[in-house]
Design an enzyme around this catalytic site. Sequence first.
Site, PDB file in Angstrom:
ATOM      1  N   ASP A 188       0.802  -1.329  -0.107  1.00 20.22           N
ATOM      2  CA  ASP A 188       0.102   0.085  -0.123  1.00 20.22           C
ATOM      3  C   ASP A 188       0.848   1.376   0.025  1.00 20.22           C
ATOM      4  O   ASP A 188       1.579   1.493   1.022  1.00 20.22           O
ATOM      5  CB  ASP A 188      -0.865  -0.174   1.239  1.00 20.22           C
ATOM      6  CG  ASP A 188      -2.164   0.805   1.050  1.00 20.22           C
ATOM      7  OD1 ASP A 188      -2.032   1.899   0.383  1.00 20.22           O
ATOM      8  OD2 ASP A 188      -3.080   0.796   1.962  1.00 20.22           O
ATOM      9  N   GLY A 217      -5.201   3.547  -7.949  1.00 23.03           N
ATOM     10  CA  GLY A 217      -5.311   3.634  -9.335  1.00 23.03           C
ATOM     11  C   GLY A 217      -4.315   4.774  -9.841  1.00 23.03           C
ATOM     12  O   GLY A 217      -4.546   5.322 -11.136  1.00 23.03           O
ATOM     13  N   ASP A 220     -10.693   3.809  -1.208  1.00 18.55           N
ATOM     14  CA  ASP A 220     -11.157   2.576  -0.467  1.00 18.55           C
ATOM     15  C   ASP A 220     -12.735   2.729  -0.690  1.00 18.55           C
ATOM     16  O   ASP A 220     -13.395   3.781  -0.743  1.00 18.55           O
ATOM     17  CB  ASP A 220     -10.991   3.106   1.081  1.00 18.55           C
ATOM     18  CG  ASP A 220      -9.379   2.854   1.389  1.00 18.55           C
ATOM     19  OD1 ASP A 220      -8.759   2.674   0.468  1.00 18.55           O
ATOM     20  OD2 ASP A 220      -9.521   2.755   2.550  1.00 18.55           O
TER      21      ASP A 220
HETATM   22  C1  GAL Z   1      -5.479   1.987   2.864  1.00 16.44           C
HETATM   23  C2  GAL Z   1      -5.981   0.858   2.079  1.00 16.44           C
HETATM   24  C3  GAL Z   1      -7.204   0.323   2.686  1.00 16.44           C
HETATM   25  C4  GAL Z   1      -6.335  -0.384   3.858  1.00 16.44           C
HETATM   26  C5  GAL Z   1      -5.918   0.825   4.705  1.00 16.44           C
HETATM   27  C6  GAL Z   1      -5.097   0.416   5.895  1.00 16.44           C
HETATM   28  O1  GAL Z   1      -4.693   3.112   2.177  1.00 16.44           O
HETATM   29  O2  GAL Z   1      -6.667   1.541   0.476  1.00 16.44           O
HETATM   30  O3  GAL Z   1      -7.604  -0.749   1.847  1.00 16.44           O
HETATM   31  O4  GAL Z   1      -5.413  -1.296   3.668  1.00 16.44           O
HETATM   32  O5  GAL Z   1      -5.044   1.418   4.231  1.00 16.44           O
HETATM   33  O6  GAL Z   1      -4.499   1.318   6.579  1.00 16.44           O
END
Ligand code: GAL
Length: 664
Positions: free
Chosen positions: A415, A457, A478
């Site tokens: 991420d 994306g 999200d």
């Molecule tokens: C976001 C991600 C989520 C989750 C979260 C955790 O950036 O899109 O799906 O993983 O971080 O902190």
Amino acid sequence: MKISLWMGALVLTGMTLSAPLSSSAQDSAAESEIVKSEQLPANGIWLENLNLVNMSQEYGSPNARKSVDSNPLTLGGVVYPHGVGTHAKSEVALLLNGSAKRFLAMVGVDDERAKAADASISFEVWVDGKKVASTGVLHGGATPKLLSVDLTGAKKLTLIVGDAEDGISDDHADWAGAVILLNPGAKAPTTVGVPIEPARLVIPAVSPTPQIHGPRIVGSTPGKPFLFLISATGAGPITYSARNLPAGLQIDGATGVISGSLKSAGEYSVTVTVKNSKGTASRKLTIVGGEHKLALTPPMGWNSWNVWAGNVDDAKVRAAADAMISSGLAAHGFQYVNIDDTWEGSRNPAGEILTNEKFPNMKSTSDYVHSKGLKIGIYSSPGPKTCAGFEASYQHEIQDANTYAAWGIDYLKHDWCSYGGIAKDNSLPELQKPYFMMRDALYQANRDILFSLCQYGMGDVWKWGAEVGGNCWRTTGDINDSWSSLHGIYSSQDGHEKYAGPGHWNDPDMLVVGAVGWGNPHPSHLTPNEQVLHISMWCMLSSPLLIGCDMSKMDAFTVALLSNDEALDINQDPLGKPAGRVANNEGLEVWSRKLWDGTTAVALVNSTIQTAAISVNWETIGVKGSQPVRDLWLHKDAGTFNSSYKVEVPAHGCVLIKIGKSAS
Ligand code: GAL
């Protein structure tokens, strides 16, 4: 019907007027004063005083007397004391019962986005199912427009903000001074939302005869550990066998777990057989031996984030693995149990990542999950910190990949998060760099680890996610359990289908059916039919299917949604050609894809708030002549049709069908 649209001069939209035009420049000037005023006109009601819970939008929530970002409603430098600040795409319907006279509003992009290049919206006003006014595209900083619509005798008024077909970024939309002028003594209009109706699905009786589900093709790197659970339903006990297993693999006849490690590369056609007291079922499983041949069908499993967020711990992960088996979902193809953010501790003096107190021993957690024939996933960021602020992989990529491999990890969600502070800019090389680096780190580890990119994306990741080794890549921000989120996400996937295929998939984020809630679980706020649409579309899009709910507390409806083998078969189709949208008529949509057995899967999607008939023409989907149609949520054959098929689709619902005769 009288319509005027004021922007310095009177402009008429090109439609038939059912009443003589009486508006004049003078009227418009007077109307402009009304919408600017603090004072409510006689028999008027401000839009902001209606129940705005039913106003949908794809970012934020409707704000009374404020912009979507909670600033004073401002258009062209003028502050409006009344009105509603919203965000494209937005829609609300008002029931008028013939008791209103006129709708007035000044509309445009709020000045808080006057300079944003991406800000472009359009406003539409519909009366009794007919479009009676529209602004065309309005950019940030454009002169606002006065909408004035005659409502005499009207039953329903619908206010729509579109995104000008270029995405919703910066589309801050104001219905400034919006007011409905009523007949004297009339009751205030009510807003209507999508009806909460029972889902259009049938929960099938559980069949005692054995059936095999899940992927028909699976890959692994020779020499690295192989683990695959044969997914099969039927009355227990079931016994499992496999013919022509390649060298290095063996099957456990009591559990259906195939394990070992492939001796050599190649494509092996294995016949898998399951047996119980009621009968026998067999089918072909292709095992591909080769470097990094993972995710030949989209990964199916569970992820902790949408239900637990920061509250995930070892016990919850083990409980998820237990529930995956006891709920029967593993028997329908779900295999991964994935830990999202907040498992991370500090690093030891050698720089190796440690778990925090919530995960006392990751190797033992992973052994536990593997003991059930399931696989385990983990989460990190290429930056110094994860999104939740925990230790991440920056400058420790190889070390972390080796730690994950030693723990027995099968899946990594990587991420972006704090890498934003490391990247020099948003150029393609900078966006790709951390993912190339982690790909190389994973490839040198002594274990196959599915590589899931998460960067929402950026840089049109669907165009290059496969190049950096991604087995899947998030295509959006999200998800949450609201219609706006669901609708925004699935509709933005059209056109991305050409970039996905076996081994590399678009990922429009995890599922939000069942009890979700990011640490505070509640039953999904999606209506039952929205949930049917959600699962149908994630199957049509070949999305990873990562359950986001508490699997130990699923009701029969949630289990039925997640265990519809006819829908899951589309998701797991070995051809791996995701659907695109082939028709869209004012929110009545047709999505279609070809399947490996020569049939065509079609989703008829109704994104409006009323039940509507949707038809699909054979020529739109490349089909000819007389064709059988099967309804995959009713689990029944709908009949044989010659050139098209038409069916009623519930509001915010989906009818999923398969057209043609299977050649398999
Ligand atoms: C976001 C991600 C989520 C989750 C979260 C955790 O950036 O899109 O799906 O993983 O971080 O902190």
